[in-house]
Design a protein around this motif. Structure first.
Motif: not given
Length: 988
Positions: A896-901, A904-911, A931-933
């Motif tokens: 769940v922690v991984m999926k939440t991360v 969040l990264s999908a919603a905020s790609p630069l975070s 982290v961003p790619k």
């Protein structure tokens, strides 16, 4: 060490038994050798000894050794005759009457002490499979006759020029107290060998030993010079390809003791060996074995299937692309594979099976990579092998289709493993922790051990990337594995077994063979077995080194009695258990630890509870419960064998079995694992025979009479004559009637059996699996254990029904409940896998549980995704979108922690996102980050490892995504540290 004296022997006439033709041939003594076909070379050798010198032709034994754990494969012609040399042969068997013997023995040298595998292909002479021509004398003729026969065959019969031949003999060894073998030297001089061609050599070259102990003796070797017209004496035994040994004549006259001393054997013997392939190359005038007609048809067939130039016979720098080496490897290996698979050795994961697996994979690699042949090319060569060898080894004809199936299946599996292994190598190389160009040895070894990925291929793949395996660590892993394998192969060496000299001493003292007929003389009276009482006299005692007249308390020894009711371990059945009591000392028990049959003597192994001496009278007390349990399992094994053949078909052949008091094991040849339906049918067939309470008939018959019984099942053993035959339901007299068409279980068997089948009560197959491709192993239980297995199966079936009903009902409302159900499926799956239950039922339940596992995992994933979405939304509302996003989430699931991360990264790609969570039931801190790619200043793996190390844990992952665990009572401090670390890295 006492001095060894050479006793002059009276020489016998060479001509053999009266009435046989003379050994003299019309061929020129010094003429050039005619170019004989290999088949004629072989048959001429056998006929020379059989027809001219009265030798018995004995067929080759299979390449799987008969009851000899010290060998992976039969690697010499003498292997099948070891019981004669050691004096352990059953006096009732045909082998006990052998005096003069000749044969051509199938041999494999790959693995173990004699291992030519890595040399095959590199030169023109090494092989993994070869044929050993040999003639033997067991207490009949000796040195003079053996040398004369050998010289006559080579120079007169085959026409080899004497100018090409050199002879070596034993030069003696002062340290061992061995004088030079002047007797053999004089014999060769009398035959006409010039002194300049008669050469002395030491222990290493001209003293042959069976092992660390046992029969041994000097040998004399005949060498051939391919060049001729010169004095090549200095090249003998110098590893010159021009001067090669062609025949070794061993004179067994000593016994090597455990303390390395030598003692004279009571009976001398001759053991000779000549490689057919090398002899054929001499007689066909070829410098390479691969240029003879044993290989040229195969090389031609390989070329037809390849995309490379024809075979040219090059080696070394001449063969830079290793094309000619590949031809030789494939030609040699397909012969080995064909012979081994026909004899029941299949590619597998240990012992001889593992060696054969490596041979097959080596052949496939050269076939595909170097010769550029298509899939299936290796198996398509089997008919060529069969055409070449099938007339002398007919099992190649009958097993040809199965051989091709096994090769094709293993080839497909290997090519798939190569792909899988290549992917694993590249994944490992892409990891960030591959430092300083060193590849982890554990990964390389796992590739080799588990996937069969060749280590040299690992090196080639890594070389392209500038990386090397950690060689020191890999060598350690290889050494450790070899040590374990040797320990497993050596097995239990604590058994007290009579040696050849003690057996000879028993015969010299005219100690009669043990009368063990009482083991069969039990009765079934009113559904109860009555076993005979047995009173016996101690005839001899063996202390592990020699016969003694007395042993004291606490001393371990072998006891030989005039008669016994104990069953000695043989025919796959465990030995009987029980104890002795001594007349006048009835309250002291001598427990019997082991019972073995050696050379007609039953040896009872005991640790003396009190003094015991020759002449003592003892009473034998049989453990009747143990014996009856073994009888149940052995009769059940016969019925199982018959039932398998009935259900699966005539392709089923027994490949091994073992019967003990608690269960039975049965190995058999079959194309694939049995289906659920076949397992049910076999079980039903067995239990029908049990329910019918059929009579079990047993009778001793002459061996040739027994072999005439239609439907008789045998295994590869040396049977006594007369032999015991066991039949279920049908009397032997009726089976011997040619007009009967009744089919039943009938086998040659020395085991103890029930009188009626009903005592088995029930049989359940609790395990059936393929040990290697083409060989399956069944484990079965009977009686009470079978009932318990059925009851356990019923309970597990009901549990699966209950769990299935709950999972198929309303979907779980929370992640916790879904995870509990998934865990229940896992626990129940483990129980089904490990609990003794009917194997057909296990397969059914495993299939249902796999479906339930998929369903429960799907539910868990959906609920995790839903929970993660809710958490991500709440965190975004709380924090907004920012460069470094560090916070905590309330969950017990790292997923769940991984999926939440991830959300969040999908919603905020630069975070740069990291979340922590406290796991309630364990107290651990869960960590995940992304982290961003295109982030170069902060890698996810570095971030996770730093944070988890800070809180006393560990982590791993890639440059973009990572996870780990730790432990901390202050998660707020951990969050602060994580955010500070990230900001420092980003600002650098």
């Amino acid at each position: 060490m006492f001095r060894l004296l050479l006793v002059p022997r009276r020489l016998r006439p060479l001509g053999g038994p009266p009435g046989l033709p003379s050994a003299r041939s019309a061929r020129s003594f010094s003429g050039c050798p005619p170019e004989l076909p290999a088949a004629q070379v072989r048959s001429s050798f056998l006929d020379f000894f059989r027809q001219r010198h009265g030798h018995l032709l004995v067929p080759s034994s299979p390449v799987r050794p008969r009851g000899d754990p010290s060998l992976l494969f039969v690697n010499a012609g003498m292997n099948q005759f070891k019981p004669v040399f050691l004096g352990t042969v059953d006096p009732r068997s045909a082998m006990a009457s052998y005096r003069r013997v000749v044969n051509s023995q199938k041999c494999v040298r790959a693995g173990g002490k004699h291992n030519d595998l890595e040399d095959v292909g590199r030169d023109l002479s090494h092989h993994t499979f070869f044929e050993m021509l040999g003639n033997w004398s067991f207490g009949d003729y000796f040195k003079e006759e053996a040398c004369s026969m050998a010289w006559s065959l080579l120079t007169e019969h085959y026409g080899i020029s004497t100018d090409r031949l050199y002879v070596s003999y034993f030069a003696g060894d002062a340290e061992s107290g061995l004088s030079p073998d002047e007797e053999t030297r004089r014999i060769w001089l009398d035959i006409g060998v010039p002194p300049s061609r008669l050469l002395p050599f030491g222990l290493q070259e001209n003293f042959w030993e069976m092992g660390e102990s046992g029969p041994c003796g000097p040998c004399t070797e005949i060498h051939y010079d391919h060049v001729g017209g010169r004095n090549a004496a200095t090249l003998v035994n110098a590893d010159s390809p021009d001067v090669v040994e062609i025949w070794n004549l061993v004179f067994m006259q000593y016994n090597r003791e455990a303390d390395l001393s030598l003692r004279r054997l009571p009976q001398v013997s001759v053991d000779t060996g000549m490689g057919l392939e090398r002899l054929v190359s001499v007689l066909q005038g070829k410098r390479s074995n691969y240029d003879t007609d044993l290989f040229t048809p195969l090389l031609h067939a390989i070329h037809q299937r390849s995309k490379v130039a024809p075979y040219r016979g090059g080696t070394g720098v001449v063969d830079q692309r290793k094309v000619d080496m590949a031809y030789r490897v494939v030609a040699d290996h397909v012969r080995t594979l064909s012979v081994c698979i026909a004899d029941g050795v299949h590619p597998g994961m240990s012992g001889a099976e593992l060696v054969l697996r490596r041979i097959l994979r080596r052949a496939v690699r050269y076939c595909v990579e170097v010769l550029q042949a298509p899939r299936g090319a290796l198996a398509s060569l089997v008919p060529t092998v069969t055409h070449s060898l099938g007339d002398v080894y007919p099992e190649l004809h009958t097993e040809a289709e199965r051989i091709m199936d096994v090769i094709n299946e293993n080839e497909a599996q290997f090519l798939s493993s190569l792909q899988q292994g290549s992917r694993l190598i590249h994944r490992t190389l892409n990891r960030e922790d591959i430092k300083h160009g060193v590849f982890p040895a554990s990964v390389a070894w796992s590739l080799h051990r588990d996937l069969g990925f060749p280590l040299d291929l690992v090196d080639l793949v890594l070389e392209e990337r500038g990386v090397q395996v950690d060689r020191q660590e890999l060598d350690r892993l290889i050494t450790e594995n070899h040590k374990v394998a040797c320990e497993l192969q050596s097995g239990d060496r604590t058994r007290v077994a009579l040696d050849v000299l003690s057996l000879a001493e028993l015969q010299r003292l005219v100690v009669p063979h043990t009368d063990d007929r009482l083991k069969y003389q039990y009765r079934l009276e009113q559904n109860r077995y009555e076993f005979p009482a047995c009173r016996a006299t101690v005839l001899a005692l063996y202390d592990g080194q020699a016969l003694v007249s007395e042993v004291m308390e606490g001393q371990r020894c072998g006891v030989i009695l005039d008669q016994t009711c104990f069953y000695s371990e043989q025919g796959g059945q465990s030995h009987d258990q029980g104890y002795f009591t001594r007349d006048g000392l009835q309250d002291v028990l001598y427990p019997v630890e082991d019972v073995v049959l050696v050379g007609g003597y039953v040896v009872h192994q005991v640790t003396a509870a009190d003094r015991l001496k020759s002449g003592d009278q003892v009473h034998l007390h049989l453990d009747q419960v143990h014996r009856l349990s073994c009888m149940v399992k052995h009769t059940a094994t016969h019925i199982l064998n018959f039932s398998l053949r009935t259900v699966v078909g005539p392709s089923v052949h027994q490949r091994g079995s073992h019967v003990s008091a608690d269960r039975l094991r049965f190995d058999f040849s079959v194309k694939g694992s049995l289906s659920v339906s076949q397992l049910q049918q076999v079980e039903q067939c067995v239990n029908d025979v049990i329910s019918a309470n059929q009579t079990v008939h047993s009778q001793e018959l002459p061996l040739h009479t027994a072999r005439s019984i239609r439907g008789l099942r045998t295994v590869d053993e040396v049977y006594p004559d007369p032999v015991r035959v066991v039949s279920v339901a049908v009397p032997l007299s009726e089976l011997l009637d040619d007009n009967t068409d009744r089919r039943t279980s009938v086998e040659l068997c020395c085991g103890t059996h029930l009188r009626r089948t009903g005592a088995i009560k029930d049989l359940v197959i609790v395990s059936e699996r393929q040990m290697v491709k083409g060989i399956s192993r069944i484990i079965a239980v009977t009686g009470r254990e079978a009932t318990l297995a059925r009851e356990a199966g019923q309970v597990l079936s009901e549990n699966v029904d209950s769990l299935s009903a709950r999972l198929s009902g309303s979907a779980p409302s929370s992640l916790d409940s879904a995870q509990r159900l998934a865990k229940e499926v896992g626990v129940l799956s483990d129980a089904v896998d490990t609990t003794p239950i009917p194997q057909w039922q296990r397969r059914e339940l495993q299939g249902r549980l796999r479906a339930l596992q998929r369903s429960s995992n799907t539910s868990v994933r959906k609920l995790e995704t839903r929970e993660a979405a809710g958490s991500a939304q709440a965190l975004l509302e709380k924090n907004g979108r920012k460069e470094v996003f560090v916070d905590w989430v309330e969950t017990d699931s790292l997923s769940v922690v991984m999926k939440t991360v991830n959300q969040l990264s999908a919603a905020s790609p630069l975070s740069h996102v990291m979340l922590l969570a406290h796991q309630r039931h364990s107290g651990k801190v869960l960590c995940a980050c992304q982290v961003p790619k295109d982030s170069t200043s902060l890698l996810a793996s570095d971030w996770a490892m730093a944070v988890c190390h800070h809180i006393g844990g560990s982590a791993g992952g890639s440059a973009v995504v990572a996870k780990g665990t730790g432990s901390s009572s202050d998660i707020t401090e951990a969050l602060r540290w994580a955010e500070e670390f990230a900001r420092r890295k980003i600002q650098q």
